[in-house]
Write an enzyme that holds these catalytic residues in place. Structure first.
Site, short mmCIF file in Angstrom:
data_model
loop_
_atom_site.label_atom_id
_atom_site.label_comp_id
_atom_site.label_asym_id
_atom_site.label_seq_id
_atom_site.Cartn_x
_atom_site.Cartn_y
_atom_site.Cartn_z
N ASP A 1 0.84 -1.21 0.00
CA ASP A 1 0.00 0.00 0.00
C ASP A 1 0.87 1.26 0.00
OD1 ASP A 1 0.76 -0.95 2.50
OD2 ASP A 1 -1.14 -0.47 3.50
N ASP B 1 0.48 -2.32 -14.17
CA ASP B 1 -0.43 -1.39 -14.86
C ASP B 1 -0.22 0.03 -14.33
OD1 ASP B 1 -1.62 -3.79 -15.93
OD2 ASP B 1 -3.49 -2.69 -16.21
#
Ligand code: NAI
Length: 354
Positions: free
Chosen positions: A218, A246
């Site tokens: 995160d 991505d």
């Protein structure tokens, strides 16, 4: 002379369009380098193969793959795949042939408007297990539904897979800046990510010349968005790597520029990061660069694996041709802000090969 049989599989959606560009490039490369012989072997897969023969991955394709030196696979509309006659081709091939490292570079290109310039990172993603249900277990999936309102998603993490992935990452880093970042969530997924982290750290001991750091996924997502130039080789588990690659593509101009290679010790398969892009399929406007750069990665892998400088040089020439076309800025597909077609971009790259 290096002679290579290369399996070429279209895939779905924009797959046939971008893989047509790869075929054109293969022909051009073959013609320009007498020291190498590249023979494309067309093999049916995907929804078209299912329509014709009742399976997305025909047995004849699987058998023919065994006879090829390298493979190129287009994207698949996997959300439409269901049931035993529609296996997820990427998942099956990655697992069955132990293509354990999914190497996904994201590099800035001169002349491309993007969030950053001078980014050069590579995500090295575990490719055979993790949270992806269709590649977790020997037979069947890793998602279980004990009651209609409850699903259990099983994640598999093995020391063997972590170790070979880490070695692939460290070996790659040795050829680059020597900096490896391990990305995990060991603060919560203590056993699975703990095993990943401990195993990678043990491998790091064999690479004392490397700089190693690690982040929770995160926090790392933030760091990668805010200071991508501080990172080089990012080694991580399957799902995290899928997302972060991505994200990395988004930093440098989008999925149309993001290539990938599924690499094992014995085999490798070129496969762009992007999916089948149903929103633009059939219009001839998909950016073929991600697939073309994936071919360049495969040629480099063939060159390294077979100690064949001609193959590596061809990969490098292809990469340079793409960079030249992007730098001149005359040909841009719509994802890059232009109006060129897939065929226009392909022709420009062939032209730049000289
Ligand atoms: P996607 O990657 O297909 O598309 C995301 C966005 O990027 C779309 O707006 C699309 O038009 C654009 N885009 C992707 N590639 C492009 C290219 N070469 N040129 C220009 N624009 C491009 O992701 P999405 O929409 O989430 O998934 C579509 C299908 O692809 C789904 O069935 C998904 O399961 C599958 N998929 C397959 C993958 C594979 O076979 N390797 C990888 C990711 C998704």
């Amino acid at each position: 002379m290096g002679a290579y049989r290369l399996a070429v599989m279209d895939g779905d959606g924009i797959g046939p369009e971008v893989i047509a560009s790869v075929r054109t490039l293969l022909t051009a490369l073959n013609d320009m380098e007498p020291g190498i012989d590249l023979t494309p072997v067309d093999l049916p897969v995907g929804l078209a193969a299912y329509e014709r023969g009742g399976n997305t991955l025909p047995a004849s394709t699987l058998a023919a793959l065994e006879t090829c030196d390298g493979w190129i696979l287009g994207p698949l509309t996997t959300h439409q795949y269901a049931g035993p006659a529609m296996p997820n081709i990427s998942a099956v091939l990655r697992k069955r042939f132990e293509l354990f490292a999914n190497i996904r570079p994201a590099r800035s290109y001169p002349g491309i408007e993007a969030l950053y310039s001078n980014v050069d990172v590579v995500v090295v993603r575990e490719n055979t297990e993790g949270f992806y249900a269709d590649r977790n277990l020997l037979n069947g999936t890793g998602e279980l539904m004990p009651t209609p309102d409850t699903v259990l998603s099983v994640r598999v993490v093995t020391q063997r897979a972590c170790e070979r992935l880490a070695r692939a990452g460290f070996d790659l880093a040795r050829r680059r800046s020597g900096h490896v970042t391990l990305v995990h969530k060991a603060n919560v997924l203590r056993l699975g990510c703990g095993l990943f982290l401990d195993t990678c750290r043990a491998v790091a001991a064999d690479y004392p010349d490397m700089r190693v750091d690690d982040f929770h996924v995160d926090a790392f997502a933030m760091h990668l968005v805010m200071r991508p130039r501080d990172f080089d080789v990012i080694v991580t588990t399957n799902l995290f790597g899928d997302v972060l690659s991505d994200l990395s593509a988004g930093l440098i101009g989008g999925l149309g520029l993001a290539p990938g290679l599924n690499a094992g010790h014995e085999r490798a398969m070129a496969q762009a990061v992007h999916g089948s892009a149903p929103d633009i399929a059939g219009r001839g406007i998909a950016n073929p660069i991600a697939s073309i750069l994936s071919l360049a990665m495969l040629l480099d892998w063939l060159g390294t694996t077979h100690a064949d400088p001609n193959a590596s040089n061809l990969g490098a020439r292809l990469q340079t041709a793409v960079e030249t076309v992007l730098a001149t800025g005359r040909v841009r597909t719509p994802d890059l802000g232009g109006s060129a077609t897939t065929a226009d971009m392909t022709a420009a790259i062939v032209g730049a090969l000289g």
